[in-house]
Design a protein around this motif. Sequence first.
Motif, PDB file in Angstrom:
ATOM      1  N   ALA A  98       0.843  -1.207   0.000  1.00 56.40           N
ATOM      2  CA  ALA A  98       0.000   0.000   0.000  1.00 56.40           C
ATOM      3  C   ALA A  98       0.872   1.248   0.000  1.00 56.40           C
ATOM      4  N   LEU A  99       0.542   2.217  -0.870  1.00 58.22           N
ATOM      5  CA  LEU A  99       1.207   3.530  -0.926  1.00 58.22           C
ATOM      6  C   LEU A  99       0.197   4.560  -0.455  1.00 58.22           C
ATOM      7  N   THR A 100       0.540   5.281   0.595  1.00 60.97           N
ATOM      8  CA  THR A 100      -0.376   6.290   1.145  1.00 60.97           C
ATOM      9  C   THR A 100       0.178   7.672   0.934  1.00 60.97           C
ATOM     10  N   ALA A 102      -0.563  11.961   2.083  1.00 58.64           N
ATOM     11  CA  ALA A 102      -0.473  12.696   3.350  1.00 58.64           C
ATOM     12  C   ALA A 102      -1.475  12.186   4.359  1.00 58.64           C
ATOM     13  N   GLY A 103      -2.639  11.763   3.900  1.00 59.23           N
ATOM     14  CA  GLY A 103      -3.662  11.253   4.803  1.00 59.23           C
ATOM     15  C   GLY A 103      -3.406   9.792   5.141  1.00 59.23           C
ATOM     16  N   THR A 104      -4.454   9.142   5.658  1.00 61.97           N
ATOM     17  CA  THR A 104      -4.339   7.729   6.041  1.00 61.97           C
ATOM     18  C   THR A 104      -4.972   6.802   5.032  1.00 61.97           C
ATOM     19  N   GLU A 105      -5.706   7.354   4.044  1.00 62.62           N
ATOM     20  CA  GLU A 105      -6.382   6.504   3.055  1.00 62.62           C
ATOM     21  C   GLU A 105      -5.381   6.016   2.025  1.00 62.62           C
ATOM     22  N   SER A 106      -5.425   4.691   1.674  1.00 64.14           N
ATOM     23  CA  SER A 106      -4.561   4.135   0.635  1.00 64.14           C
ATOM     24  C   SER A 106      -4.977   4.725  -0.687  1.00 64.14           C
ATOM     25  N   ILE A 107      -4.033   5.259  -1.400  1.00 61.26           N
ATOM     26  CA  ILE A 107      -4.365   5.874  -2.691  1.00 61.26           C
ATOM     27  C   ILE A 107      -3.795   5.090  -3.857  1.00 61.26           C
ATOM     28  N   ALA A 108      -2.838   4.147  -3.617  1.00 65.12           N
ATOM     29  CA  ALA A 108      -2.244   3.379  -4.702  1.00 65.12           C
ATOM     30  C   ALA A 108      -1.647   2.092  -4.167  1.00 65.12           C
ATOM     31  N   ILE A 109      -1.391   1.166  -5.112  1.00 62.40           N
ATOM     32  CA  ILE A 109      -0.783  -0.132  -4.764  1.00 62.40           C
ATOM     33  C   ILE A 109       0.446  -0.327  -5.643  1.00 62.40           C
ATOM     34  N   LEU A 110       1.568  -0.620  -4.979  1.00 64.05           N
ATOM     35  CA  LEU A 110       2.802  -0.958  -5.687  1.00 64.05           C
ATOM     36  C   LEU A 110       2.869  -2.486  -5.796  1.00 64.05           C
ATOM     37  N   GLN A 111       2.870  -2.968  -7.056  1.00 63.18           N
ATOM     38  CA  GLN A 111       2.850  -4.418  -7.300  1.00 63.18           C
ATOM     39  C   GLN A 111       4.161  -4.840  -7.934  1.00 63.18           C
ATOM     40  N   THR A 112       4.887  -5.744  -7.271  1.00 62.32           N
ATOM     41  CA  THR A 112       6.122  -6.299  -7.839  1.00 62.32           C
ATOM     42  C   THR A 112       5.865  -7.760  -8.212  1.00 62.32           C
ATOM     43  N   ASN A 113       6.224  -8.127  -9.423  1.00 54.33           N
ATOM     44  CA  ASN A 113       5.912  -9.467  -9.939  1.00 54.33           C
ATOM     45  C   ASN A 113       7.188 -10.201 -10.339  1.00 54.33           C
ATOM     46  N   SER A 114       7.232 -11.489 -10.007  1.00 50.80           N
ATOM     47  CA  SER A 114       8.370 -12.335 -10.404  1.00 50.80           C
ATOM     48  C   SER A 114       7.834 -13.525 -11.193  1.00 50.80           C
ATOM     49  N   ASP A 115       8.406 -13.740 -12.367  1.00 47.55           N
ATOM     50  CA  ASP A 115       7.975 -14.834 -13.231  1.00 47.55           C
ATOM     51  C   ASP A 115       8.426 -16.173 -12.635  1.00 47.55           C
ATOM     52  N   ILE A 116       7.466 -17.020 -12.285  1.00 46.65           N
ATOM     53  CA  ILE A 116       7.795 -18.340 -11.720  1.00 46.65           C
ATOM     54  C   ILE A 116       7.239 -19.451 -12.621  1.00 46.65           C
ATOM     55  N   SER A 117       7.030 -19.135 -13.892  1.00 44.75           N
ATOM     56  CA  SER A 117       6.464 -20.127 -14.815  1.00 44.75           C
ATOM     57  C   SER A 117       7.352 -21.360 -14.925  1.00 44.75           C
ATOM     58  N   SER A 118       8.666 -21.143 -15.005  1.00 46.29           N
ATOM     59  CA  SER A 118       9.589 -22.279 -15.118  1.00 46.29           C
ATOM     60  C   SER A 118       9.504 -23.157 -13.870  1.00 46.29           C
ATOM     61  N   LEU A 119       9.405 -22.498 -12.689  1.00 46.21           N
ATOM     62  CA  LEU A 119       9.285 -23.243 -11.447  1.00 46.21           C
ATOM     63  C   LEU A 119       7.990 -24.058 -11.427  1.00 46.21           C
ATOM     64  N   LYS A 120       6.889 -23.440 -11.890  1.00 50.83           N
ATOM     65  CA  LYS A 120       5.621 -24.137 -11.916  1.00 50.83           C
ATOM     66  C   LYS A 120       5.667 -25.328 -12.872  1.00 50.83           C
ATOM     67  N   GLU A 121       6.312 -25.140 -14.012  1.00 53.52           N
ATOM     68  CA  GLU A 121       6.443 -26.249 -14.953  1.00 53.52           C
ATOM     69  C   GLU A 121       7.257 -27.379 -14.346  1.00 53.52           C
ATOM     70  N   ALA A 122       8.331 -26.989 -13.647  1.00 55.83           N
ATOM     71  CA  ALA A 122       9.152 -28.011 -12.998  1.00 55.83           C
ATOM     72  C   ALA A 122       8.359 -28.744 -11.917  1.00 55.83           C
TER      73      ALA A 122
END
Length: 632
Positions: A98-100, A102-122
């Motif tokens: 969550a990225l907030t 000046a106030g306390t309300e969440s205004i955005a989401i930082l999403q980090t993604n890692s490709d695990i397709s090879s792991l899933k296939e394995a």
Amino acid sequence: MAAGPLVDEVARLLDGATIIVHDLDGRIGVWSGGCELLYGWKRDEAVGRNVDELLSTVYPERREAIVDAVRELGSWEGEVVHRDREGGEIWVASRWIALTGAGTESIAILQTNSDISSLKEAQADLASREAHLRSILDTVPEAMIVIDEEGTITSFSAAAERLFGFRSAEVAGKNVRVLMPSPDRERHDGYIRHYLMTGERRIIGYGRVVTGLKKDGTTFPMELAVGEALSQGRRVFTGFIRDLTSRHRMEEELRQSQKMEAIGQLTGGIAHDFNNLLTVISGNLEMIERRLDDPRLRILLKEAQDAADDGAKLTGQLLAFGRRQPLNPKPTDVGQLVTSFADLLRRTLGEAIELRTVVTGASHLALVDGSQLQNAILNLALNARDAMARGGRLTVEVSRTVLDRDYAEMYPGVRSGYFILVSVTDTGSGMTAEVKQRAFEPFYTTKGLGSGTGLGLSMVYGFVKQSGGHVQLYSEPGQGTSVRLFLPSSVTVHENAPVAPAARPDALPEGSETILVVEDDLRVRRVAVARLREGGYRVVEAGTGGEALELLRSVPEIRLLFTDVIMPGGIAGDELAREARRLRPDIKVLFTSGYAEPTVAGREFGDDESWLKKPYTARELAVRLRKLLDPA
């Protein structure tokens, strides 16, 4: 979406990473260079679009629940499935922060993604391989057990469960000693330590016959082959086990058959030569008698002649066992012979013993010497009378039967075909396994001195064998005895006789229900299980009543119990059936027995209970099962 200068700076610094910044509704504000490489959309194509619509996101739970978790906890992580620009599936390990402002309300989401397709296939490939290996281990007839350096069981196959009577969960984590009788139980850990210290092999890499211990405490011979492997720097030992009980029993029966054959040839030859001597003695006594006038000498001569006659009778019995007696086989209706013979048998048995004769069907023509068959039945009746000192019941049953190929392969020297079956069953004291093993040997008797010659059963054995037939003996201590004579039929195909199952491959009725087979004779159980599986049924099997009860509790799919009547282990077939009905009121029960009738040893069955007399054909079994399982 105004993510703020700090977020823009972070995205710039980590542009090579897969970073997406979006608002709570999923509208994209930041799309990194890593996203361009992973998904194929350029920054200007992605910014402003809905992230879930762009990537066709598949969440592990409702998106609303994930957003709520980010609001409350400040972050969420899990695995999701995305689609790239070409529609390809990408497995992603995603973390939301969550990225907030000046106030306390969440205004955005930082999403980090890692490709695990090879792991899933394995992982999927590994799971497929494990499933394939498990299916092999579950179907291979040899049991497999894996232990570590301390002797702890780490894997226990389905065949091992059936062989030892333990479920995998019961032995996992325990020392393999639980499957060994003394003295191997106490020595096994020392064997492993000695090998680990010295490298000296005693069994690894070699097949060896040892003794196994089942859950019920019984022991059995088994062939054990052990392999060794390294796993994460530690030794792992894999044992493959083959049950030798059936093989040892067949080898013992073959040895017994060969021994009987050798004894028969020896006794037959001796009896033949001794008969020649008796002929000379008796002939000379007759000539002397004509020349004697002294009455006192005639009395002595008469005693000598009587002794010679008794000797001739004994040699006649020995010739019968050695299959050298002269037979006069001709088509004989065995049913009529037994019926006309019943009055003599009744007088022989006495008032304390009830005689029952049961003739099933008509025209029981066998190619046999009728007078010798009468002698054989009389000998069996006399043995039965001696076994029922306080009275009882003797049943003589005549029926037609077919010995099929499956049955013939179980017993050395038995051929398949049509036979007339004569069963002589008593409710007497029965025989131990040791007595049964030697019952047909000449001069072997359990009677007191002077009470018998030990030639009665041996004469029966030799007569039936010489007639081209087969003899079977069923007996348990305290459960009575049944001697069954299979005499070759003089008619190739009887009216209403069972049809050979090989006539049409689809001729037998089939099913898909789960059936529990309970039979202590491993060979008979193996044939029954094979027949049922060929008919489409799912089969679970047990060798004792105790094992069967455990399966009834753990396998709810069982629809029918197919059980022998007389079994070791303290739980007979009728007792097992009563307990099975208590656990499963709707279960169907089919009994089988080698005795002539199910009422042997006082075991009475209800009118609604069904049973098959051994030997039964594949057709008889298949038809009876459908009669029980199909709704009326």
